[in-house]
Design an enzyme around this catalytic site. Structure first.
Site, PDB file in Angstrom:
ATOM      1  N   ASN A   7       1.066  -1.162   0.037  1.00  0.00           N
ATOM      2  CA  ASN A   7      -0.152   0.212   0.014  1.00  0.00           C
ATOM      3  C   ASN A   7       0.965   0.976  -0.072  1.00  0.00           C
ATOM      4  O   ASN A   7       1.340   1.642   0.987  1.00  0.00           O
ATOM      5  CB  ASN A   7      -0.964   0.206   1.295  1.00  0.00           C
ATOM      6  N   ARG A  90      -2.643  -2.088  -3.533  1.00  0.00           N
ATOM      7  CA  ARG A  90      -3.674  -1.305  -3.274  1.00  0.00           C
ATOM      8  C   ARG A  90      -3.635   0.061  -4.196  1.00  0.00           C
ATOM      9  O   ARG A  90      -2.699   0.598  -4.344  1.00  0.00           O
ATOM     10  CB  ARG A  90      -3.730  -0.488  -1.781  1.00  0.00           C
ATOM     11  N   HIS A 179     -12.820   2.917   0.046  1.00  0.00           N
ATOM     12  CA  HIS A 179     -12.765   2.072   1.218  1.00  0.00           C
ATOM     13  C   HIS A 179     -13.491   0.753   0.891  1.00  0.00           C
ATOM     14  O   HIS A 179     -13.872  -0.142   1.549  1.00  0.00           O
ATOM     15  CB  HIS A 179     -13.644   2.548   2.373  1.00  0.00           C
ATOM     16  N   ARG A 240     -11.622  15.948   7.637  1.00  0.00           N
ATOM     17  CA  ARG A 240     -12.387  16.601   6.360  1.00  0.00           C
ATOM     18  C   ARG A 240     -13.768  16.594   6.909  1.00  0.00           C
ATOM     19  O   ARG A 240     -14.363  16.058   7.853  1.00  0.00           O
ATOM     20  CB  ARG A 240     -12.215  15.211   5.415  1.00  0.00           C
ATOM     21  N   GLU A 385      -7.955  -5.057   5.322  1.00  0.00           N
ATOM     22  CA  GLU A 385      -7.974  -4.790   3.972  1.00  0.00           C
ATOM     23  C   GLU A 385      -6.799  -5.544   3.099  1.00  0.00           C
ATOM     24  O   GLU A 385      -6.727  -5.963   2.166  1.00  0.00           O
ATOM     25  CB  GLU A 385      -7.677  -2.995   3.720  1.00  0.00           C
TER      26      GLU A 385
HETATM   27  P1  ADP Z   1      -7.305   5.031   8.597  1.00  0.00           P
HETATM   28  O1  ADP Z   1      -7.051   3.797   8.341  1.00  0.00           O
HETATM   29  O2  ADP Z   1      -8.521   5.762   8.127  1.00  0.00           O
HETATM   30  O3  ADP Z   1      -6.053   6.020   8.972  1.00  0.00           O
HETATM   31  P2  ADP Z   1      -7.919   3.835  11.430  1.00  0.00           P
HETATM   32  O4  ADP Z   1      -8.877   3.035  11.059  1.00  0.00           O
HETATM   33  O5  ADP Z   1      -6.642   3.731  11.803  1.00  0.00           O
HETATM   34  O6  ADP Z   1      -7.794   4.845   9.925  1.00  0.00           O
HETATM   35  O7  ADP Z   1      -8.432   4.882  12.644  1.00  0.00           O
HETATM   36  C1  ADP Z   1      -8.147   5.770  13.003  1.00  0.00           C
HETATM   37  C2  ADP Z   1      -8.955   6.828  14.112  1.00  0.00           C
HETATM   38  O8  ADP Z   1      -9.373   5.580  15.017  1.00  0.00           O
HETATM   39  C3  ADP Z   1      -8.301   7.752  14.800  1.00  0.00           C
HETATM   40  O9  ADP Z   1      -9.047   8.640  14.870  1.00  0.00           O
HETATM   41  C4  ADP Z   1      -8.106   7.178  16.084  1.00  0.00           C
HETATM   42  O10 ADP Z   1      -8.032   7.932  17.038  1.00  0.00           O
HETATM   43  C5  ADP Z   1      -9.128   6.108  16.383  1.00  0.00           C
HETATM   44  N1  ADP Z   1      -8.758   5.192  17.368  1.00  0.00           N
HETATM   45  C6  ADP Z   1      -8.006   4.334  17.466  1.00  0.00           C
HETATM   46  N2  ADP Z   1      -8.017   3.654  18.706  1.00  0.00           N
HETATM   47  C7  ADP Z   1      -8.989   4.330  19.372  1.00  0.00           C
HETATM   48  C8  ADP Z   1      -9.330   3.980  20.374  1.00  0.00           C
HETATM   49  N3  ADP Z   1      -8.937   3.107  21.413  1.00  0.00           N
HETATM   50  N4  ADP Z   1     -10.617   4.744  21.067  1.00  0.00           N
HETATM   51  C9  ADP Z   1     -10.942   5.762  20.218  1.00  0.00           C
HETATM   52  N5  ADP Z   1     -10.360   5.932  18.816  1.00  0.00           N
HETATM   53  C10 ADP Z   1      -9.419   5.175  18.371  1.00  0.00           C
END
Ligand code: ADP
Length: 398
Positions: A7, A90, A179, A240, A385
């Site tokens: 990715n 990806r 997604h 966003r 993913e």
């Molecule tokens: P992406 O793949 O879209 O970058 P993720 O699926 O890793 O994102 O999600 C990131 C989000 O999940 C962030 O806002 C992060 O703060 C939140 N997050 C991760 N762990 C926790 C948790 N334990 N409690 C609340 N939010 C969380």
């Protein structure tokens, strides 16, 4: 068979090497600061993190380092590159051209170049990653797995924007959705967990990460999704805005004299959870601020949950029924406050949340959070993913 999943972003790349005989992740890693200096971090189950800091002038050097790390005598997990039977890449945008994953050949590469105008922020990095890999592994089959592909089944009434038709025909402006790999994965998992044929169920999948999208999956196919022409559309996200009245854009540009770049920055980097809360984009910080009664953090949670709730109502109507809801990605998996706000008082639709189950932090492979008598079943399922990309790669190359 071992499949390498790549990715590739503009200055970073994530990878996983997966043994498809048992779906075990042999190694996973992250390369950052490509073109700046360079750092690789690799994790292997049961071992200390392995970190390499070295100059990585471009993606080819970075991928070369990944391959060398995977075969490294002391820190690697395979003896030779020949053990990698295929590579799954990806790719963010497949336009209207790709409704499924494809084996990469010259024609596909040309089509990917043609699609750059639709995804100028993402596709160029994906292409660079593919080219770098092809140069280093010329005899290994490679597959492109698109974020948009799963949503190509949407009917035209769902993907058209009500602006002059020529913008669709000439400029390809329409809802594409993103997604897709994640929505497809969790929709499949839910059917499996419920012991149903995916063709027989209507599911709403909520991918709530830094980016957010909600999808209506009817009989295993996407029939509508909240992200649109770009990943800026739809529900509130980390930084966003999601959907807003489009006239706000022209109003602000006129009133404040913002340039296109400034407006872009406001909507993509300064809005959403960050903009409303003033706390940050990381939802863990929003949760702690809300626990201390920070009013804007609480408002952010209320607004976030409310938007998801409205979307669930809309998609239940769009599909004329609903059997299951799934929450996934960082916030979907770890923020019970959001799930509660999205699902509370939905008994009229057959949705009953079990608040005690919802509060369980240890979601493991997945958990059900609806009550026994809830007509609609609600699940929290970790997305994967990379595994989905590896499965599609295997299916097309074996
Ligand atoms: P992406 O793949 O879209 O970058 P993720 O699926 O890793 O994102 O999600 C990131 C989000 O999940 C962030 O806002 C992060 O703060 C939140 N997050 C991760 N762990 C926790 C948790 N334990 N409690 C609340 N939010 C969380």
């Amino acid at each position: 068979m071992k499949v390498l999943v790549i990715n590739c972003g503009s200055s970073s790349l994530k990878y996983q090497l997966i043994d498809m005989s048992n779906e075990n992740v042999l190694a996973q890693g992250l390369v950052e600061r490509i073109g700046i200096d360079g750092i690789l971090t690799q994790k292997v189950e049961g071992r200390e993190k392995y970190i390499v800091e070295t100059d990585l002038k471009d993606h080819k050097v970075a991928i070369d380092l990944v391959l060398n790390t995977l075969v490294d005598k002391a820190n690697g997990v395979i003896n030779s590159m020949d053990e990698i039977s295929a590579v799954g890449h990806r790719v963010v945008h497949g336009g209207e051209k790709y409704s499924t994953s494809v084996v990469i050949n010259e024609e596909v590469m040309k089509n990917l170049e043609d699609l750059v105008s639709l995804a100028p922020l993402h596709n160029p990095a994906n292409i660079i990653g593919i080219k770098a890999c092809m140069a280093l592994m010329p005899n290994t089959p490679m597959v492109a797995v698109f974020d948009t592909a799963f949503h190509q089944t949407m009917p035209q009434k769902a993907f058209m924007y009500p602006i002059p038709y020529e913008y669709y025909e000439e400029d390809h402006i329409r809802r594409y959705g993103f997604h897709g790999t994640s929505h497809k994965y969790v929709a499949g998992k839910v059917a499996e967990v419920m012991g149903k044929n995916i063709k027989d169920i209507k599911t709403i999948t909520c991918h709530l990460g830094n980016g957010v999208s909600v999808t209506a999956v009817d009989g295993g196919t996407s029939v509508d999704t909240t992200m649109g022409f770009t990943p800026l559309d739809g529900i509130i996200m980390g930084s966003r805005s999601g959907s807003i009245d489009p006239a706000i854009v022209t109003y602000l540009m006129k009133e404040k004299g913002y340039s296109i770049e400034e407006m872009d920055e406001i909507l993509n980097k300064k809005s959403g959870v960050l903009g409303i809360s003033g706390v940050g984009t990381d939802f863990r910080d929003i949760r702690s601020a809300a626990r201390e009664n920070n009013k804007r953090a609480l408002l952010t949670m209320d607004l976030y949950g409310y938007q998801i709730k409205k979307q669930i109502g809309a998609y239940a109507a769009a599909m004329a029924g609903l059997d299951a809801i799934v929450f996934t990605a960082g916030i979907g998996e770890h923020a019970p406050e959001i799930r509660e706000r999205a699902l509370i008082d939905m008994e009229f639709l057959g949705i009953k949340i079990d608040l005690k189950k919802n509060d369980n932090q240890d979601i493991g492979e997945g958990m059900e959070i609806s009550t026994e008598d809830s007509k609609v079943k609600v699940f929290v399922i970790p997305t994967n993913e990379e595994l989905m990309i590896a499965k599609e790669t295997l299916a097309l190359t074996k």
